[in-house]
Design a protein around this motif. Sequence first.
Motif, short mmCIF file in Angstrom:
data_model
loop_
_atom_site.label_atom_id
_atom_site.label_comp_id
_atom_site.label_asym_id
_atom_site.label_seq_id
_atom_site.Cartn_x
_atom_site.Cartn_y
_atom_site.Cartn_z
N MET A 130 0.82 -1.21 0.00
CA MET A 130 0.00 0.00 0.00
C MET A 130 0.86 1.26 0.00
SD MET A 130 -2.60 -1.77 2.66
CE MET A 130 -1.44 -3.02 3.14
N THR A 131 0.33 2.30 -0.62
CA THR A 131 1.08 3.56 -0.71
C THR A 131 0.17 4.74 -0.37
OG1 THR A 131 0.63 3.59 -3.11
CG2 THR A 131 2.75 2.73 -2.43
N GLY A 132 -0.38 4.68 0.83
CA GLY A 132 -1.26 5.76 1.26
C GLY A 132 -0.49 6.92 1.86
N GLY A 133 -1.21 7.80 2.52
CA GLY A 133 -0.60 8.91 3.23
C GLY A 133 -0.27 10.07 2.31
N PRO A 146 -5.32 0.55 2.83
CA PRO A 146 -5.31 0.12 1.43
C PRO A 146 -5.58 1.22 0.41
CG PRO A 146 -7.31 -0.64 2.49
CD PRO A 146 -6.50 0.03 3.56
N PHE A 147 -4.54 2.02 0.20
CA PHE A 147 -4.54 3.05 -0.85
C PHE A 147 -3.38 2.76 -1.79
CE2 PHE A 147 -6.39 5.43 2.73
CZ PHE A 147 -7.48 6.02 2.13
N TRP A 148 -3.58 3.08 -3.07
CA TRP A 148 -2.50 2.93 -4.04
C TRP A 148 -2.48 4.18 -4.92
CZ3 TRP A 148 -6.17 -0.69 -2.87
CH2 TRP A 148 -5.70 -1.78 -2.14
N LYS A 149 -1.28 4.76 -5.04
CA LYS A 149 -1.14 6.00 -5.81
C LYS A 149 -0.58 5.70 -7.19
CE LYS A 149 -0.06 9.06 -1.91
NZ LYS A 149 0.95 8.70 -0.91
N LYS A 150 -1.15 6.34 -8.18
CA LYS A 150 -0.63 6.25 -9.55
C LYS A 150 -0.34 7.65 -10.04
CE LYS A 150 -1.63 3.86 -13.85
NZ LYS A 150 -2.68 3.14 -14.62
N GLU A 151 0.87 7.84 -10.55
CA GLU A 151 1.25 9.16 -11.05
C GLU A 151 1.09 9.19 -12.56
OE1 GLU A 151 4.49 10.55 -7.68
OE2 GLU A 151 5.23 9.56 -9.48
N ILE A 152 0.32 10.17 -13.02
CA ILE A 152 0.10 10.35 -14.45
C ILE A 152 0.94 11.55 -14.88
CG2 ILE A 152 -1.65 10.54 -16.27
CD1 ILE A 152 -2.23 8.25 -14.22
N ALA A 153 1.99 11.29 -15.64
CA ALA A 153 2.87 12.37 -16.10
C ALA A 153 2.65 12.58 -17.60
CB ALA A 153 4.33 12.03 -15.83
N ALA A 154 3.26 13.64 -18.12
CA ALA A 154 3.10 13.95 -19.54
C ALA A 154 3.61 12.79 -20.40
CB ALA A 154 3.87 15.23 -19.87
N ASP A 155 4.63 12.07 -19.89
CA ASP A 155 5.24 11.01 -20.70
C ASP A 155 4.85 9.60 -20.26
OD1 ASP A 155 6.48 11.18 -18.29
OD2 ASP A 155 8.54 11.15 -19.07
N GLY A 156 3.79 9.47 -19.48
CA GLY A 156 3.35 8.12 -19.12
C GLY A 156 2.85 8.05 -17.69
N ALA A 157 2.36 6.86 -17.34
CA ALA A 157 1.78 6.66 -16.00
C ALA A 157 2.51 5.54 -15.28
CB ALA A 157 0.30 6.31 -16.13
N ALA A 158 2.63 5.67 -13.96
CA ALA A 158 3.30 4.62 -13.18
C ALA A 158 2.73 4.57 -11.77
CB ALA A 158 4.80 4.89 -13.12
#
Lengths: 82, 146
Positions: free
Chosen positions: A79-82, B119-131
């Motif tokens: 998980m990657t919260g916060g 239970p959180f999940w971060k996704k980064e959407i950048a100009a050159d793609g997502a990860a």
Amino acid sequence: MIDVLYFAWVRERIGLPKERVETNALTVADLVAELTAREDRYAAAFADVSALRVALDQELADFSAPLKGIREVAFFPPMTGG
Amino acid sequence: MPVRVQAEPFDFGKECAGFGQGGSSTGAVVAFLGRVRDDSGSLVRMEIEHYPGMTEKAIGAIAAEASRRWCLNDVLVVHRHGKLTPGEAIMMVATAARHRVAAFEAAEFLMDYLKSRAPFWKKEIAADGAAWVSAIAEDEQALDRW
């Protein structure tokens, strides 16, 4: 029947957020083996279970945990919260 | 024990102003705000996925543990999900206690556990793609101090 949920890149690799699975698996590891044998997209998602976490009825659990009485299994990355 | 998981923005100032007002035994309030950071300069947005149901339960359990360990008079956790832009508030915690040490420590405990046990999940959407953002070992190790 058991509800199986997938989150984050596990969901993306398998291609769906949730499914009902008919299984006789005794443990989480058994369920993973059954799913992996199904199709490549499952094998890709479960290739390295050390990179995954599992929750049983919304509580974090181990892959060796029994599935008896469990209604909902969820697989996801750390998980990657916060 | 207020725990809120929401897509909508929240007003940090308003949350803080209304926090920890019950009773006169509170001598210390600590509040922390987490924002969307853009290290690369090319972040378009952040998408936060969560596990409805488990999220609320997990945060509730973490907040209950903090209240028990530090005898908090009040605790608040607000965490957003969905699409956020750089600079936007992601989440906040606030703690109220008799003294500052308890309020600071409890806030840090909440943050450490929220990072790797909610239970959180971060996704980064950048100009050159997502990860997807990877969990880092330090976040897991941070739990050991408690």
